[in-house]
Design a protein around this motif. Structure first.
Motif, short mmCIF file in Angstrom:
data_model
loop_
_atom_site.label_atom_id
_atom_site.label_comp_id
_atom_site.label_asym_id
_atom_site.label_seq_id
_atom_site.Cartn_x
_atom_site.Cartn_y
_atom_site.Cartn_z
N GLU A 101 0.81 -1.22 0.00
CA GLU A 101 0.00 0.00 0.00
C GLU A 101 0.83 1.27 0.00
O GLU A 101 0.36 2.32 -0.40
CB GLU A 101 -0.93 0.00 1.21
CG GLU A 101 -1.95 -1.14 1.18
CD GLU A 101 -2.83 -1.16 2.40
OE1 GLU A 101 -2.50 -0.45 3.38
OE2 GLU A 101 -3.85 -1.87 2.39
N LYS A 102 2.08 1.16 0.47
CA LYS A 102 2.96 2.33 0.49
C LYS A 102 3.96 2.23 -0.66
O LYS A 102 4.73 1.26 -0.71
CB LYS A 102 3.70 2.41 1.83
CG LYS A 102 2.78 2.53 3.04
CD LYS A 102 3.58 2.53 4.32
CE LYS A 102 2.67 2.63 5.55
NZ LYS A 102 3.44 2.58 6.81
N PRO A 103 3.95 3.18 -1.55
CA PRO A 103 4.90 3.13 -2.67
C PRO A 103 6.35 2.99 -2.22
O PRO A 103 7.17 2.43 -2.96
CB PRO A 103 4.66 4.47 -3.38
CG PRO A 103 3.23 4.78 -3.09
CD PRO A 103 3.00 4.32 -1.68
N ALA A 104 6.65 3.44 -1.00
CA ALA A 104 8.02 3.32 -0.50
C ALA A 104 8.40 1.85 -0.29
O ALA A 104 9.58 1.51 -0.25
CB ALA A 104 8.16 4.09 0.81
N GLU A 105 7.38 0.97 -0.14
CA GLU A 105 7.63 -0.46 0.06
C GLU A 105 7.60 -1.22 -1.27
O GLU A 105 7.64 -2.45 -1.28
CB GLU A 105 6.59 -1.04 1.01
CG GLU A 105 6.60 -0.41 2.39
CD GLU A 105 5.44 -0.87 3.25
OE1 GLU A 105 5.52 -0.71 4.49
OE2 GLU A 105 4.45 -1.41 2.69
N ASP A 106 7.53 -0.51 -2.36
CA ASP A 106 7.37 -1.12 -3.67
C ASP A 106 8.49 -2.11 -3.98
O ASP A 106 8.24 -3.21 -4.47
CB ASP A 106 7.33 -0.02 -4.74
CG ASP A 106 6.89 -0.55 -6.10
OD1 ASP A 106 5.79 -1.10 -6.18
OD2 ASP A 106 7.66 -0.42 -7.07
N ARG A 107 9.73 -1.75 -3.66
CA ARG A 107 10.86 -2.62 -3.96
C ARG A 107 10.79 -3.91 -3.16
O ARG A 107 11.08 -5.00 -3.67
CB ARG A 107 12.18 -1.89 -3.68
CG ARG A 107 12.49 -0.78 -4.66
CD ARG A 107 13.80 -0.11 -4.32
NE ARG A 107 14.12 0.95 -5.27
CZ ARG A 107 14.74 0.76 -6.42
NH1 ARG A 107 15.13 -0.45 -6.78
NH2 ARG A 107 14.99 1.78 -7.22
N GLN A 108 10.43 -3.79 -1.89
CA GLN A 108 10.34 -4.96 -1.01
C GLN A 108 9.30 -5.96 -1.53
O GLN A 108 9.57 -7.16 -1.68
CB GLN A 108 9.97 -4.51 0.40
CG GLN A 108 9.71 -5.63 1.38
CD GLN A 108 9.18 -5.09 2.70
OE1 GLN A 108 9.17 -3.88 2.94
NE2 GLN A 108 8.76 -5.99 3.58
#
Length: 418
Positions: free
Chosen positions: A263-270
């Motif tokens: 849900e958080k674009p900052a976690e996209d890589r993970q």
């Protein structure tokens, strides 16, 4: 080959061979059990010397509200615990605690803090806080390692907290790695943080079922790991034979869980790496569950740019509709306003380049706050559509900031009408 080197192959001979094979298999299992017992004694030598008493069947459990008992357990005061919990009966006491919880009060017409009685045990408290020495003492005194007052066992608490030493201790004393809580969750389902990786590994070493499902939602450990973006857990489960295509009660796979949780674009890589592992493991990218909401729908709704690209590369259905009639394109447009800084225009371009149907001009108002997204969509039309549906939704300050773009669109639209 001489005649005496052969034998007549009859049904009786076949039965003899099967019996011999079964005996060999039995011996193999016996040796494996012996090795497991040897490992247990190696980790905890005292376990082979102690016959742990179990509560007598039908014995009435004792309850405790004594503050001194609570204090000793919650602070891990080993000396006090030695004095208080000195036999089987005290070690298996059910500890009562009061917790304030929000509850709706019809009389007051509002939510209010209401005291609620909860049950636990000394072994649960110490294991859930990582007090290994205290937990070992209670087990030595006769605490039931599989008792679950309040609906959870000590192993559930130790796994949830990521206390590897306590998990090792409990398993070595015979804790059931597949025990279900009152809510229907196994200890592996509570391994939800990076620090619980070693706990999950120990559970599997002591016989936990890597494909065990929660009672109600039918979630597997793989679903849980994907939902929380746990790459190490996921790799461990896949190596131990986790079913990558297992579906929960809603019919969704672990890939659905990963894409909906990013849900958080900052976690996209993970979550991208998690999705990559699941796809490499053979999961079906098009599975949509009961609501026909596919991983691509979820990734688009969360504006997960990298994951959308990955799913499309693996053959995701770009125009598939969910039960509400929405396509992945509809999902990304509905979320543009929430993800203005996270390249929604890139996702729209991805979808169009992979064959997405043209966007209904009525949907333009959803992306009017993102000039870049609107530009991508407008470039996909042969003729500029009417702008009456979206032009009034643009705030004056945004119009001023992107005056050149918006004005040019309005002018082209005017020329098209003329």
């Amino acid at each position: 080959m001489s005649r005496r080197d052969t034998f007549v192959f009859t049904s009786a001979t076949l039965r003899d061979l099967r019996v011999q094979q079964e005996l060999l298999d039995l011996e193999t299992r016996r040796r494996a059990l012996a090795r497991w017992s040897a490992d247990r004694r190696r980790f905890y030598p005292e376990a082979r010397k102690i016959i742990i008493p179990r509560p007598r069947p039908g014995a009435e459990p004792k309850y405790c509200r004594d503050a001194a008992f609570h204090s000793a357990l919650f602070t891990g005061d080993l000396d006090k615990i030695k004095c208080i919990f000195n036999d089987e009966a005290t070690s298996n006491m059910i500890i009562e605690t009061l917790n304030d919880e929000l509850a709706w009060s019809p009389e007051m017409g509002l939510w209010a803090l209401t005291p609620k009685l909860k049950y636990t045990s000394g072994l649960r408290i110490t294991s859930g806080r990582g007090y290994t020495a205290c937990a070992k003492l209670l087990l030595h005194k006769g605490a039931d390692v599989n008792a679950s007052p309040g609906g959870l066992s000590a192993l559930h608490d130790a796994c949830a907290g990521g206390f590897t030493d306590c998990v090792q201790l409990l398993l070595s004393y015979g804790a059931n790695p597949n025990i279900l809580s009152k809510e229907g969750s196994a200890p592996m389902h509570l391994c939800t943080t990076p620090k619980t990786f070693q706990c999950a590994k120990l559970l599997l070493e002591f016989g936990a079922n890597v494909n065990i499902l929660t009672r109600d939602s039918q979630m597997s450990p793989l679903h849980v790991a994907a939902q929380h973006g746990l790459e190490e857990h996921l790799n461990l489960y896949l190596c131990r034979g986790a079913h990558v295509c297992s579906r929960n009660r809603e019919g969704e796979t672990a890939l659905n869980a990963a894409c909906s949780s990013a849900e958080k674009p900052a976690e996209d890589r993970q979550y991208y790496r998690v999705a990559q592992m699941l796809l490499s493991g053979g999961t079906d990218v098009r599975v949509g569950g009961k609501k026909n909401h596919t991983p691509l729908h979820n990734a688009c709704a969360n504006c997960s740019y990298r994951i959308v690209g990955l799913l499309l590369q693996h053959g995701a259905a770009v125009n598939q509709q969910n039960c509400a009639g929405y396509t992945p394109m509809d999902c990304v447009l509905q979320g543009v306003e929430d993800y203005l800084d996270w390249q929604p225009e890139g996702i729209v371009l991805y979808l169009l380049n992979h064959g997405a149907s043209p966007v209904n001009p009525k949907m333009l108002k959803l992306c009017s706050l993102s000039p870049r997204t609107m530009e991508v969509i407008l470039n996909s039309y042969e003729h500029i559509p009417l702008c009456d549906s979206w032009v009034e939704s643009i705030p004056p300050e945004l119009w001023q900031e992107h005056h050149t773009f918006y004005s040019s669109v309005v002018q082209m639209n005017s020329r098209a009408i003329c």
